[in-house]
Design a protein around this motif. Sequence first.
Motif, mmCIF file in Angstrom:
data_model
loop_
_atom_site.group_PDB
_atom_site.id
_atom_site.type_symbol
_atom_site.label_atom_id
_atom_site.label_comp_id
_atom_site.label_asym_id
_atom_site.label_seq_id
_atom_site.Cartn_x
_atom_site.Cartn_y
_atom_site.Cartn_z
ATOM 1 N N GLN A 125 25.812 -19.536 -16.896
ATOM 2 C CA GLN A 125 23.984 -20.167 -17.422
ATOM 3 C C GLN A 125 23.987 -20.777 -15.946
ATOM 4 O O GLN A 125 24.207 -21.881 -15.060
ATOM 5 C CB GLN A 125 24.511 -21.161 -18.809
ATOM 6 C CG GLN A 125 24.901 -20.000 -19.744
ATOM 7 C CD GLN A 125 25.753 -20.001 -20.153
ATOM 8 O OE1 GLN A 125 26.454 -20.823 -20.191
ATOM 9 N NE2 GLN A 125 26.265 -18.940 -20.514
ATOM 10 N N ARG A 126 22.588 -20.172 -15.763
ATOM 11 C CA ARG A 126 21.892 -21.161 -14.983
ATOM 12 C C ARG A 126 20.807 -22.117 -15.538
ATOM 13 O O ARG A 126 21.539 -22.158 -16.895
ATOM 14 C CB ARG A 126 20.518 -19.706 -13.924
ATOM 15 C CG ARG A 126 21.136 -18.550 -14.073
ATOM 16 C CD ARG A 126 19.831 -18.296 -13.065
ATOM 17 N NE ARG A 126 19.027 -18.108 -14.617
ATOM 18 C CZ ARG A 126 17.982 -16.662 -14.347
ATOM 19 N NH1 ARG A 126 18.094 -16.519 -13.032
ATOM 20 N NH2 ARG A 126 16.813 -16.533 -15.406
ATOM 21 N N LYS A 127 20.840 -23.191 -14.204
ATOM 22 C CA LYS A 127 20.086 -24.381 -15.395
ATOM 23 C C LYS A 127 19.341 -23.446 -15.926
ATOM 24 O O LYS A 127 18.435 -23.684 -15.663
ATOM 25 C CB LYS A 127 20.434 -26.014 -13.843
ATOM 26 C CG LYS A 127 21.244 -26.190 -13.113
ATOM 27 C CD LYS A 127 21.326 -26.745 -12.074
ATOM 28 C CE LYS A 127 22.772 -27.425 -11.844
ATOM 29 N NZ LYS A 127 22.162 -28.371 -10.788
ATOM 30 N N GLY A 128 19.578 -24.770 -17.405
ATOM 31 C CA GLY A 128 18.049 -25.040 -18.171
ATOM 32 C C GLY A 128 18.691 -23.269 -18.848
ATOM 33 O O GLY A 128 17.698 -23.102 -20.092
ATOM 34 N N ALA A 130 21.943 -22.995 -20.158
ATOM 35 C CA ALA A 130 22.999 -23.380 -20.917
ATOM 36 C C ALA A 130 22.761 -23.598 -22.439
ATOM 37 O O ALA A 130 22.227 -23.808 -23.032
ATOM 38 C CB ALA A 130 24.033 -24.913 -20.305
ATOM 39 N N CYS A 154 30.654 -24.000 -12.684
ATOM 40 C CA CYS A 154 29.486 -25.161 -13.456
ATOM 41 C C CYS A 154 28.636 -26.036 -12.083
ATOM 42 O O CYS A 154 28.221 -27.264 -11.989
ATOM 43 C CB CYS A 154 30.102 -26.112 -14.039
ATOM 44 S SG CYS A 154 30.892 -25.722 -15.297
ATOM 45 N N THR A 155 28.481 -25.188 -10.806
ATOM 46 C CA THR A 155 28.055 -25.734 -9.651
ATOM 47 C C THR A 155 27.325 -25.187 -9.054
ATOM 48 O O THR A 155 26.799 -24.265 -9.650
ATOM 49 C CB THR A 155 29.857 -25.766 -8.225
ATOM 50 O OG1 THR A 155 29.881 -24.609 -8.776
ATOM 51 C CG2 THR A 155 30.259 -26.685 -8.914
ATOM 52 N N GLY A 157 24.299 -24.011 -9.049
ATOM 53 C CA GLY A 157 22.622 -23.374 -9.289
ATOM 54 C C GLY A 157 23.187 -23.027 -11.316
ATOM 55 O O GLY A 157 22.643 -22.314 -12.210
ATOM 56 N N GLN A 159 25.409 -23.707 -14.699
ATOM 57 C CA GLN A 159 25.353 -25.081 -15.708
ATOM 58 C C GLN A 159 26.652 -24.971 -16.924
ATOM 59 O O GLN A 159 26.482 -23.172 -17.471
ATOM 60 C CB GLN A 159 23.940 -25.360 -16.229
ATOM 61 C CG GLN A 159 23.893 -26.965 -17.260
ATOM 62 C CD GLN A 159 22.672 -27.005 -17.608
ATOM 63 O OE1 GLN A 159 21.724 -25.959 -17.579
ATOM 64 N NE2 GLN A 159 22.716 -28.222 -18.120
#
Length: 235
Positions: A125-128, A130, A154-155, A157, A159
């Motif tokens: 998942q991208r940040k936002g 998740a 998890c690093t 861009g 999450q």
Amino acid sequence: NLNDGFGGGNVFEGNLLAATVMETGDHGPFNSWDRQPFAHEMKNGVPVMQKEWDTIRHNLFMGNYYSQEAVDNDDGSAFFETHDNVFVYGQTGLKSDFFGHSNVQHNNIYAFITRPALVTAKAWQRKGEALQLFNSTIVMTTTLNYAKYDCGRCTGGLQCPVLHDNAIYTPTGESSGFCGMTFAERVASGLDPGSSVSKWPAASNLLAKIRALLELPAEVSQVETHPHSTFLAQT
């Protein structure tokens, strides 16, 4: 089965599901996938490709027979909020795979699952966007880790799933760690704040939680007193 999401905006509420998934094992009482996007004008009359959030709430799903999980958000499923449900049996809780995202499950009871309550496969998942699992009661039949995901994604861009304030119960009161940390280390580090692990609760305590969540009477003397009482009375 919810095929390809379409415009979303559905609410699934007040259902009792049992005796499903009797012939296969790769889904659950509720199944969705999102392989094909659709343009729709459900919001403000402007064509968009992103579906609205679907909601699953206030249901009792019995994952007997061969259920993989109660809610199978398969093949890219996205924008689901699942809350205030009771899911009994089955193997897992929140499932996301093949680039699924924006899947939030909270304030649910997962009773007697055999595998981790959150499982991902090929879902980064991208940040936002998740996955989120929080404020839930999770009763496991094993001491396996209660979540499983790709710790190396998890690093940048991306999450990791968001986990917090879950009450986990296992036969021994222990839960295996994951991502190179013990359960206690994850909680202490802030990766899973507010979560706890204990031995199985007394049956009366678990039933009280179930009745409260489903807004059932505090005491059930006859099966006929409420349409959802069969499981509670027999248990």
